[in-house]
Design an enzyme around this catalytic site. Structure first.
Site, PDB file in Angstrom:
ATOM      1  N   GLU A 105      32.787  40.435  58.864  1.00 57.65           N
ATOM      2  CA  GLU A 105      32.835  39.507  57.725  1.00 57.65           C
ATOM      3  C   GLU A 105      34.291  39.101  57.484  1.00 57.65           C
ATOM      4  OE1 GLU A 105      30.584  40.620  54.233  1.00 57.65           O
ATOM      5  OE2 GLU A 105      32.133  39.805  52.913  1.00 57.65           O
ATOM      6  N   SER A 151      34.183  44.753  52.457  1.00 50.96           N
ATOM      7  CA  SER A 151      33.250  45.091  53.543  1.00 50.96           C
ATOM      8  C   SER A 151      33.722  44.428  54.827  1.00 50.96           C
ATOM      9  CB  SER A 151      31.850  44.562  53.229  1.00 50.96           C
ATOM     10  OG  SER A 151      31.371  45.171  52.072  1.00 50.96           O
ATOM     11  N   ARG A 179      27.394  34.371  53.544  1.00 50.29           N
ATOM     12  CA  ARG A 179      28.845  34.298  53.861  1.00 50.29           C
ATOM     13  C   ARG A 179      29.130  33.073  54.742  1.00 50.29           C
ATOM     14  NH1 ARG A 179      27.945  36.908  50.501  1.00 50.29           N
ATOM     15  NH2 ARG A 179      28.294  39.133  50.173  1.00 50.29           N
TER      16      ARG A 179
HETATM   17  C1  LIG Z   1      37.932  45.620  47.332  1.00 47.01           C
HETATM   18  C2  LIG Z   1      37.253  44.359  47.792  1.00 47.01           C
HETATM   19  C3  LIG Z   1      35.963  44.085  47.402  1.00 47.01           C
HETATM   20  C4  LIG Z   1      35.322  42.903  47.836  1.00 47.01           C
HETATM   21  N1  LIG Z   1      34.048  42.682  47.426  1.00 47.01           N
HETATM   22  C5  LIG Z   1      33.430  41.552  47.837  1.00 47.01           C
HETATM   23  C6  LIG Z   1      32.082  41.281  47.425  1.00 47.01           C
HETATM   24  O1  LIG Z   1      31.462  42.027  46.676  1.00 47.01           O
HETATM   25  N2  LIG Z   1      31.495  40.144  47.888  1.00 47.01           N
HETATM   26  C7  LIG Z   1      32.144  39.273  48.704  1.00 47.01           C
HETATM   27  O2  LIG Z   1      31.562  38.249  49.081  1.00 47.01           O
HETATM   28  N3  LIG Z   1      33.409  39.510  49.118  1.00 47.01           N
HETATM   29  C8  LIG Z   1      34.068  40.609  48.704  1.00 47.01           C
HETATM   30  N4  LIG Z   1      35.352  40.862  49.111  1.00 47.01           N
HETATM   31  C9  LIG Z   1      36.006  39.918  50.056  1.00 47.01           C
HETATM   32  C10 LIG Z   1      36.802  38.774  49.408  1.00 47.01           C
HETATM   33  O3  LIG Z   1      37.312  39.154  48.130  1.00 47.01           O
HETATM   34  C11 LIG Z   1      35.971  37.499  49.268  1.00 47.01           C
HETATM   35  O4  LIG Z   1      35.527  37.037  50.538  1.00 47.01           O
HETATM   36  C12 LIG Z   1      36.752  36.375  48.599  1.00 47.01           C
HETATM   37  O5  LIG Z   1      35.879  35.312  48.316  1.00 47.01           O
HETATM   38  C13 LIG Z   1      37.901  35.832  49.465  1.00 47.01           C
HETATM   39  O6  LIG Z   1      38.706  35.000  48.640  1.00 47.01           O
HETATM   40  P1  LIG Z   1      40.280  34.874  48.892  1.00 47.01           P
HETATM   41  O7  LIG Z   1      40.804  33.921  47.884  1.00 47.01           O
HETATM   42  O8  LIG Z   1      40.920  36.203  48.930  1.00 47.01           O
HETATM   43  O9  LIG Z   1      40.299  34.190  50.321  1.00 47.01           O
HETATM   44  P2  LIG Z   1      41.231  34.535  51.571  1.00 47.01           P
HETATM   45  O10 LIG Z   1      40.896  35.911  52.044  1.00 47.01           O
HETATM   46  O11 LIG Z   1      42.640  34.245  51.250  1.00 47.01           O
HETATM   47  O12 LIG Z   1      40.686  33.464  52.615  1.00 47.01           O
HETATM   48  C14 LIG Z   1      39.370  33.528  53.126  1.00 47.01           C
HETATM   49  C15 LIG Z   1      39.087  32.198  53.827  1.00 47.01           C
HETATM   50  O13 LIG Z   1      38.993  31.175  52.832  1.00 47.01           O
HETATM   51  C16 LIG Z   1      39.850  30.081  53.162  1.00 47.01           C
HETATM   52  N5  LIG Z   1      40.344  29.514  51.897  1.00 47.01           N
HETATM   53  C17 LIG Z   1      40.839  30.182  50.838  1.00 47.01           C
HETATM   54  N6  LIG Z   1      41.157  29.318  49.846  1.00 47.01           N
HETATM   55  C18 LIG Z   1      40.872  28.083  50.310  1.00 47.01           C
HETATM   56  C19 LIG Z   1      40.977  26.769  49.769  1.00 47.01           C
HETATM   57  N7  LIG Z   1      41.466  26.548  48.546  1.00 47.01           N
HETATM   58  N8  LIG Z   1      40.586  25.722  50.533  1.00 47.01           N
HETATM   59  C20 LIG Z   1      40.088  25.911  51.787  1.00 47.01           C
HETATM   60  N9  LIG Z   1      39.977  27.130  52.355  1.00 47.01           N
HETATM   61  C21 LIG Z   1      40.349  28.205  51.624  1.00 47.01           C
HETATM   62  C22 LIG Z   1      40.980  30.708  53.981  1.00 47.01           C
HETATM   63  O14 LIG Z   1      41.589  29.747  54.820  1.00 47.01           O
HETATM   64  C23 LIG Z   1      40.219  31.760  54.775  1.00 47.01           C
HETATM   65  O15 LIG Z   1      39.667  31.173  55.932  1.00 47.01           O
HETATM   66  C24 LIG Z   1      36.009  42.019  48.679  1.00 47.01           C
HETATM   67  C25 LIG Z   1      37.326  42.295  49.079  1.00 47.01           C
HETATM   68  C26 LIG Z   1      37.952  43.445  48.636  1.00 47.01           C
HETATM   69  C27 LIG Z   1      39.367  43.708  49.056  1.00 47.01           C
END
Ligand SMILES: Cc1cc2nc3c(=O)[nH]c(=O)nc-3n(C[C@H](O)[C@H](O)[C@H](O)COP(=O)(O)OP(=O)(O)OC[C@H]3O[C@@H](n4cnc5c(N)ncnc54)[C@H](O)[C@@H]3O)c2cc1C
Length: 313
Positions: free
Chosen positions: A305, A235, A183
């Site tokens: 996380e 998580s 992560r």
């Molecule tokens: C039900 C559920 C299940 C999940 N399962 C997993 C799993 O199995 N494994 C896992 O790793 N995660 C999991 N997650 C967490 C999450 O989906 C991941 O961490 C995902 O990669 C976050 O992406 P996001 O686009 O939603 O980012 P956001 O939550 O919107 O942002 C996260 C970070 O990324 C940065 N960011 C986003 N886009 C950009 C960009 N284009 N440029 C620069 N910075 C950026 C943001 O500024 C922020 O700091 C889960 C979440 C949920 C709700």
């Protein structure tokens, strides 16, 4: 009119002047509408950027006027404060949602959902990204977080990432320069302060039936184990060395434990769910409570996380 409100209105009006009609600017946008937790106060100004030029205009303006910027993906890993986010929040719009297959590569705009990328890989009979199917993030957020599941992670599949650096240069970063870890990435650590625009994944030719079977296996595992019918951010804690956070929390007797509208999921103790009216402060308090209990019972420090964003008390 309160001076601060006046400043935000000026910010909104000036951004409207400099950004083209392709992009959208919203004043006082409620962040709960943009997070999977369905929690979060207002962002002063929310921009949906739909071209590289508009993106650069907004960043340039914010830099010149010393206004803070936050870039949001799908909001699936965020706890946004009840007081919201001061300054500008940027979300990449449809322009950044193109995804194409070229040989063994999938090239995806940052705003593409992970599922759309997995689907495209399946259509191209490309294997290696099945593990990601069902993660509700954008591909940009996945690179930032080095998202991973079921033994796979972005670090295994990213070939290179294109990003906009602080001086508005388009830069390309190869896999080994991402400083990927659990992560962790060079974007998350802040060593590169850039906006991820697209990423190129290198996959392997496979059989589409096998790929689909694998994707279904993972999605079914999620349906079985995770509280997908309730708002959450996945998580809450990183996996501590030698343990599973969910098991430590469950063994501490905390399944179902509530603070206000935030609850340790009855289905998966590693998740906190929003029962409907949870505030960010409820979640924060519950996190603290869990950390203290697990420390007390097992002498293990649980590190979050999910990322806390915005203006806190
Ligand atoms: C039900 C559920 C299940 C999940 N399962 C997993 C799993 O199995 N494994 C896992 O790793 N995660 C999991 N997650 C967490 C999450 O989906 C991941 O961490 C995902 O990669 C976050 O992406 P996001 O686009 O939603 O980012 P956001 O939550 O919107 O942002 C996260 C970070 O990324 C940065 N960011 C986003 N886009 C950009 C960009 N284009 N440029 C620069 N910075 C950026 C943001 O500024 C922020 O700091 C889960 C979440 C949920 C709700």
């Amino acid at each position: 009119m309160n001076k601060y409100v006046g400043e935000v209105i000026v910010l909104y009006e000036e951004l409207e002047e400099i950004v083209s009609e392709k992009s959208t600017i919203i004043y006082d946008e409620i962040m709960a509408n943009h997070t999977s937790f369905k929690i979060g106060g207002k962002a002063d100004v929310f921009v949906v950027a739909n071209s590289n030029e508009d993106l650069i205009q907004v960043i340039e303006y914010a830099k010149k006027n010393d206004i803070s910027l936050f870039i949001i993906g799908n909001g699936s890993n965020l706890l946004v404060s009840d007081k919201g986010i001061r300054g500008v929040v940027i979300k990449l719009g449809d322009f950044f949602r193109e995804v194409n297959v070229e040989g063994e590569y999938v090239i995806a705009g940052s705003a593409c959902s992970i599922n759309a990328v997995a689907q495209k890989a399946l259509e191209g009979s490309l294997s290696g990204f099945e593990w990601a199917f069902g993660i509700p993030g954008s591909i940009g957020g996945a690179v930032f977080m080095n998202a991973g599941a079921y033994g796979g992670s972005m670090s295994d599949v990213v070939y290179e990432t294109t990003y906009l650096d602080e001086e508005y240069n388009l830069c390309v970063l190869e896999n080994t320069k991402h400083d990927f870890g659990y992560r962790k990435s060079v974007f998350k650590s802040g060593d590169i302060k850039g906006i991820i625009l697209s990423t190129k994944l290198k996959l392997k030719n496979g059989d589409s039936k096998d790929i689909w079977d694998e994707m279904q296996k993972y999605i079914n595992a999620r349906i079985e184990k995770q509280p997908l019918n309730m708002p959450s951010a996945g998580s809450v804690f990183k996996r501590p060395d030698g343990y599973f956070a969910g098991k430590l929390i469950e063994d501490s007797g905390l399944k179902g434990f509530k603070v206000g509208g935030a609850q340790v999921s009855e289905k998966h103790a590693g998740f906190i769910v929003n029962l409907g009216d949870a505030t960010a402060n409820d979640v924060k308090e519950l996190i603290k409570y869990i950390q203290n209990k697990v420390k007390e019972n097992y002498n293990v420090e649980l590190e979050t996380e999910i990322m806390e964003v915005g203006e806190w008390e």
